[in-house]
Write a protein that holds these residues in place. Structure first.
Motif, PDB file in Angstrom:
ATOM      1  N   GLY A   1     -12.792   2.458  -1.382  1.00  0.00           N
ATOM      2  CA  GLY A   1     -13.244   3.810  -1.684  1.00  0.00           C
ATOM      3  C   GLY A   1     -12.091   4.784  -1.671  1.00  0.00           C
ATOM      4  N   SER A   2     -12.432   6.052  -1.531  1.00  0.00           N
ATOM      5  CA  SER A   2     -11.386   7.067  -1.460  1.00  0.00           C
ATOM      6  C   SER A   2     -11.694   7.967  -0.272  1.00  0.00           C
ATOM      7  CB  SER A   2     -11.356   7.891  -2.745  1.00  0.00           C
ATOM      8  OG  SER A   2     -12.451   8.789  -2.750  1.00  0.00           O
ATOM      9  N   SER A   3     -10.692   8.696   0.178  1.00  0.00           N
ATOM     10  CA  SER A   3     -10.877   9.499   1.387  1.00  0.00           C
ATOM     11  C   SER A   3     -11.935  10.587   1.177  1.00  0.00           C
ATOM     12  CB  SER A   3      -9.548  10.098   1.836  1.00  0.00           C
ATOM     13  OG  SER A   3      -8.966  10.786   0.752  1.00  0.00           O
ATOM     14  N   THR A   4     -12.200  10.957  -0.072  1.00  0.00           N
ATOM     15  CA  THR A   4     -13.225  11.983  -0.286  1.00  0.00           C
ATOM     16  C   THR A   4     -14.642  11.398  -0.264  1.00  0.00           C
ATOM     17  OG1 THR A   4     -12.971  11.720  -2.669  1.00  0.00           O
ATOM     18  CG2 THR A   4     -11.751  13.525  -1.637  1.00  0.00           C
ATOM     19  N   THR A   5     -14.769  10.102  -0.509  1.00  0.00           N
ATOM     20  CA  THR A   5     -16.112   9.525  -0.621  1.00  0.00           C
ATOM     21  C   THR A   5     -16.476   8.600   0.539  1.00  0.00           C
ATOM     22  OG1 THR A   5     -15.214   7.667  -1.875  1.00  0.00           O
ATOM     23  CG2 THR A   5     -16.036   9.550  -3.152  1.00  0.00           C
ATOM     24  N   ILE A   6     -15.489   8.218   1.339  1.00  0.00           N
ATOM     25  CA  ILE A   6     -15.749   7.124   2.287  1.00  0.00           C
ATOM     26  C   ILE A   6     -16.785   7.488   3.355  1.00  0.00           C
ATOM     27  CG2 ILE A   6     -13.753   7.678   3.783  1.00  0.00           C
ATOM     28  CD1 ILE A   6     -15.147   4.147   2.930  1.00  0.00           C
ATOM     29  N   ALA A   7     -16.795   8.750   3.791  1.00  0.00           N
ATOM     30  CA  ALA A   7     -17.747   9.117   4.847  1.00  0.00           C
ATOM     31  C   ALA A   7     -19.183   8.941   4.343  1.00  0.00           C
ATOM     32  CB  ALA A   7     -17.509  10.555   5.292  1.00  0.00           C
ATOM     33  N   GLU A   8     -19.420   9.378   3.113  1.00  0.00           N
ATOM     34  CA  GLU A   8     -20.755   9.248   2.549  1.00  0.00           C
ATOM     35  C   GLU A   8     -21.104   7.768   2.310  1.00  0.00           C
ATOM     36  OE1 GLU A   8     -21.251  11.251  -1.171  1.00  0.00           O
ATOM     37  OE2 GLU A   8     -23.346  10.585  -1.379  1.00  0.00           O
ATOM     38  N   ARG A   9     -20.122   7.020   1.816  1.00  0.00           N
ATOM     39  CA  ARG A   9     -20.372   5.606   1.542  1.00  0.00           C
ATOM     40  C   ARG A   9     -20.670   4.853   2.846  1.00  0.00           C
ATOM     41  NH1 ARG A   9     -22.938   2.364  -1.207  1.00  0.00           N
ATOM     42  NH2 ARG A   9     -21.993   0.420  -1.880  1.00  0.00           N
ATOM     43  N   ALA A  10     -19.917   5.172   3.893  1.00  0.00           N
ATOM     44  CA  ALA A  10     -20.141   4.528   5.192  1.00  0.00           C
ATOM     45  C   ALA A  10     -21.557   4.823   5.681  1.00  0.00           C
ATOM     46  CB  ALA A  10     -19.108   5.021   6.205  1.00  0.00           C
ATOM     47  N   GLN A  11     -21.986   6.044   5.518  1.00  0.00           N
ATOM     48  CA  GLN A  11     -23.337   6.427   5.922  1.00  0.00           C
ATOM     49  C   GLN A  11     -24.386   5.654   5.108  1.00  0.00           C
ATOM     50  OE1 GLN A  11     -24.507   7.954   8.429  1.00  0.00           O
ATOM     51  NE2 GLN A  11     -26.632   8.086   7.723  1.00  0.00           N
ATOM     52  N   GLN A  12     -24.115   5.490   3.810  1.00  0.00           N
ATOM     53  CA  GLN A  12     -25.056   4.721   2.974  1.00  0.00           C
ATOM     54  C   GLN A  12     -25.173   3.275   3.467  1.00  0.00           C
ATOM     55  OE1 GLN A  12     -23.239   5.184  -0.863  1.00  0.00           O
ATOM     56  NE2 GLN A  12     -24.306   7.104  -1.342  1.00  0.00           N
ATOM     57  N   ILE A  13     -24.044   2.687   3.827  1.00  0.00           N
ATOM     58  CA  ILE A  13     -24.089   1.288   4.292  1.00  0.00           C
ATOM     59  C   ILE A  13     -24.826   1.214   5.632  1.00  0.00           C
ATOM     60  CG2 ILE A  13     -22.702  -0.725   4.958  1.00  0.00           C
ATOM     61  CD1 ILE A  13     -22.553  -0.012   1.974  1.00  0.00           C
ATOM     62  N   ALA A  14     -24.601   2.201   6.481  1.00  0.00           N
ATOM     63  CA  ALA A  14     -25.301   2.228   7.776  1.00  0.00           C
ATOM     64  C   ALA A  14     -26.814   2.268   7.572  1.00  0.00           C
ATOM     65  CB  ALA A  14     -24.840   3.423   8.604  1.00  0.00           C
ATOM     66  N   VAL A  15     -27.257   2.984   6.558  1.00  0.00           N
ATOM     67  CA  VAL A  15     -28.686   3.062   6.252  1.00  0.00           C
ATOM     68  C   VAL A  15     -29.159   1.769   5.587  1.00  0.00           C
ATOM     69  CG1 VAL A  15     -30.400   4.272   4.837  1.00  0.00           C
ATOM     70  CG2 VAL A  15     -28.696   5.577   6.140  1.00  0.00           C
ATOM     71  N   GLU A  16     -28.360   1.278   4.641  1.00  0.00           N
ATOM     72  CA  GLU A  16     -28.717   0.050   3.916  1.00  0.00           C
ATOM     73  C   GLU A  16     -28.942  -1.096   4.892  1.00  0.00           C
ATOM     74  OE1 GLU A  16     -28.496  -0.054   0.201  1.00  0.00           O
ATOM     75  OE2 GLU A  16     -29.900  -1.626   0.747  1.00  0.00           O
ATOM     76  N   GLN A  17     -28.080  -1.198   5.910  1.00  0.00           N
ATOM     77  CA  GLN A  17     -28.146  -2.333   6.826  1.00  0.00           C
ATOM     78  C   GLN A  17     -29.068  -2.070   8.022  1.00  0.00           C
ATOM     79  OE1 GLN A  17     -26.815  -4.527   4.325  1.00  0.00           O
ATOM     80  NE2 GLN A  17     -26.945  -5.524   6.323  1.00  0.00           N
ATOM     81  N   SER A  18     -29.844  -1.008   7.952  1.00  0.00           N
ATOM     82  CA  SER A  18     -30.785  -0.786   9.055  1.00  0.00           C
ATOM     83  C   SER A  18     -32.168  -0.437   8.500  1.00  0.00           C
ATOM     84  CB  SER A  18     -30.266   0.287  10.012  1.00  0.00           C
ATOM     85  OG  SER A  18     -29.998   1.494   9.337  1.00  0.00           O
ATOM     86  N   VAL A  19     -32.414   0.819   8.203  1.00  0.00           N
ATOM     87  CA  VAL A  19     -33.776   1.197   7.789  1.00  0.00           C
ATOM     88  C   VAL A  19     -34.005   1.097   6.290  1.00  0.00           C
ATOM     89  CG1 VAL A  19     -34.243   2.651   9.784  1.00  0.00           C
ATOM     90  CG2 VAL A  19     -33.105   3.634   7.758  1.00  0.00           C
TER      91      VAL A  19
END
Lengths: 375, 375
Positions: A13-31
């Motif tokens: 990813g890129s430093s501008t998008t990684i925080a959002e992408r990380a949050q998406q993966i956290a959601v994808e792998q849980s709820v």
């Protein structure tokens, strides 16, 4: 507040998008649903995955650590891998690099029943490297494979495993092959005085795996091989619990889910679910793993894991690393210097190529390992 | 001369090396030893993999077709995937693109028990698209999930499946959740007159899967969900045979072994082993599959497969493609135009976001599907 599993991903990813992408993966792998649509406080506080850290690795890669609730896993290792990488295995920008499993969770799988010590005890070995070869090619009859096993065992190997291609095929049905090879190896062992073990490969669904376990046990066998990614991780743990007397070698077949780091999948997860020995492709053979990757696999397999100071629980038993995949006699010294004594060397085709001189080649292999002086 | 499986690989290489590399893969996926060391004529003629064709695709990629003996597989689908891609999954230059399975082999798995027709019959549907939603988030109690199921069912969905994250966790144990949700959906169905089906997700080893099948059956359920890459392909076929009354939706979790083409793994292999419906990430949602890949998955799932003119045997039943993964109401028309009527639309989070208006949103979804005019 319950303990969390820490899943470690490498995300492009890129430093501008990684925080959002990380949050998406956290959601994808849980709820796996919009968090805004969740009302229950327990779910929001505990079940939704939490981004714990994001570190830039360079070259557009980031390491992201996500905390996942142990409640979502329960005691099923299939569900563990589902929560760690089920949906994200379908995301091309995400690789599962590792996971930190709380001791409470690890205790549910409890790792190897026998480990390095138990494997050494089977063949009367002290703190030195073990040896192994493989019965192949598939297509030979049970009788021909048993003859091959006999000639290999005369070379004083510690273990002789089935090729992972051997299953329950017409040309050498499991119920014929296994007693025949076990008898052949036992005859040879009586002759050499070395307690060589034959290790059949178990395949199929759980009923079939169990039936094969029974056949193996009836043939006096105490060590078997499984390919966990094909057999199913949950079946493997079930078997390890039901057959605590059996040691298990794990084969990496179908383990090339390219985006699970091999040191975690093979060295970590396979050990967690109970493999006593872990076969993996050594560097410089037919497969592309680097020397560093191989050492990481080996060290995950045999290093200390779980069990903290002052805890009631000891950690998992170490599993023995089994580097393989195109190994030859000429590499024995180098491999022993590289891995040290806590290793099982597996040479299959490299011995079988000796043809009529199979036993002599095998004896040269086991002698080289026996006589090695560790630095 | 027996029938051969034709495994189709995409290999990265150069025109000077590809012939040798293809031969290496043919050996790796069959006898896995030096061919020169094999004496048995039967093994050399039949068992050793044969490179059938090599075609240059450009950009350093080659399509290589390798013939593998059906004798090496027997009737176990775990062994099929072992022979198709077990070791080569560890080779970074090789992807498994597809496989042509002889009818004799296909007949051993025999594909869906129910297929599209059987799924439509469950909900009294004619030749139009089916609808589905998902129960989530995990972490809710069985009672809360049942209430959610009730409100979704009031919207006249055809199927309501468990989130694939729901297993047998403490917060909603399978044995509580499944009867509760089944009852809730049945109550709603009596109210709407539409026979909505609740589809629980089964997890764990084969004993656990069977136990859950029994609980599901006792709750009046006739359709369940499995993740074959986690449950194990062999277990899936065992279940399909043992519970011929149950239809199976396959979930793609852990299916991202990056180098097995999804149209083969999901559309092909999952259908072969008996999935009646195949869930996959639709293009334009949370996952990166292209529209073309999605159509290929759908067409592999539902196209004719096996059974030749003049043969006694019909081909496999079609499985219904279930595009999902971040779908929303606004895309229903586009998706129906894209896939046609032989599809099941699955919207999970996109409905659950409606909060208090869940049933109205669900009804809008099912009405949009019901009223769609196929071009």
């Amino acid at each position: 507040m319950t303990a969390r599993i820490q899943a470690i991903y490498r995300i492009r990813g890129s430093s501008t998008t990684i925080a959002e992408r990380a949050q998406q993966i956290a959601v994808e792998q849980s709820v796996e649903m919009p968090v805004a649509a969740i009302a229950a406080p327990h779910v929001l506080d505990t079940i939704v995955g939490q981004v714990e850290t994001i570190s830039e690795l360079g070259d557009g890669l980031f390491e992201v650590r996500i905390g996942l609730s142990v409640e979502t896993v329960g005691d099923d290792p299939g569900q563990l891998v589902n929560m760690l990488f089920g949906n994200s295995s379908l995301h091309e920008d995400v690789a599962l690099v590792d996971a930190v499993l709380p001791d409470t969770l690890l205790a549910q799988y409890d790792g190897p029943n026998h480990g390095i010590e138990g494997l050494r005890a089977r063949v009367g070995a002290g703190p030195w490297a073990l040896t192994c070869s493989a019965l192949k090619p598939q297509g030979l009859s049970a009788k021909a494979l048993a003859e091959l096993a006999y000639r290999l065992a005369l070379g004083r190997l510690d273990f002789i495993k089935d090729d992972h291609g051997l299953a329950d095929q017409r040309f050498s049905p499991f119920a014929e092959r296994v007693p025949a090879c076990a008898d052949a190896v036992r005859s040879a062992a009586e002759k050499t005085g070395h307690p060589t073990r034959y290790v059949p490969s178990l395949t199929g669904h759980l009923d079939s795996l169990r039936q094969q376990m029974e056949i193996a046990r009836a043939a006096g066998i105490d060590t078997v091989m499984l390919a966990p990614m094909i057999a199913g991780l949950s079946n493997c743990v079930r078997l390890k619990r039901d057959y605590p007397d059996m040691a298990i070698l794990a084969h990496p077949s179908l383990g090339g889910a390219a985006r699970i780091a091999p040191e975690f999948l093979l060295g970590g997860l396979f050990r967690a679910i109970g493999a006593d020995g872990i076969i993996f492709p050594n560097h410089g053979g037919r497969f592309g793993y680097s020397a560093e990757t191989c050492l990481r696999i080996a060290d995950r397999a045999r290093g200390s894991w779980g069990g903290t100071k002052g805890s009631q629980r000891a950690g998992l038993k170490p599993a023995i690393p089994v580097p393989a995949g195109g190994m030859v006699l000429e590499r024995v010294t180098e491999m022993l210097n590289f891995y040290g004594p806590d290793v099982m060397l597996l040479i299959g085709g490299g011995l079988l190529s000796a043809g009529a001189k199979l036993t002599a080649a095998t004896e040269a292999f086991t002698a080289a390992v026996r006589e090695h002086r560790y630095g």
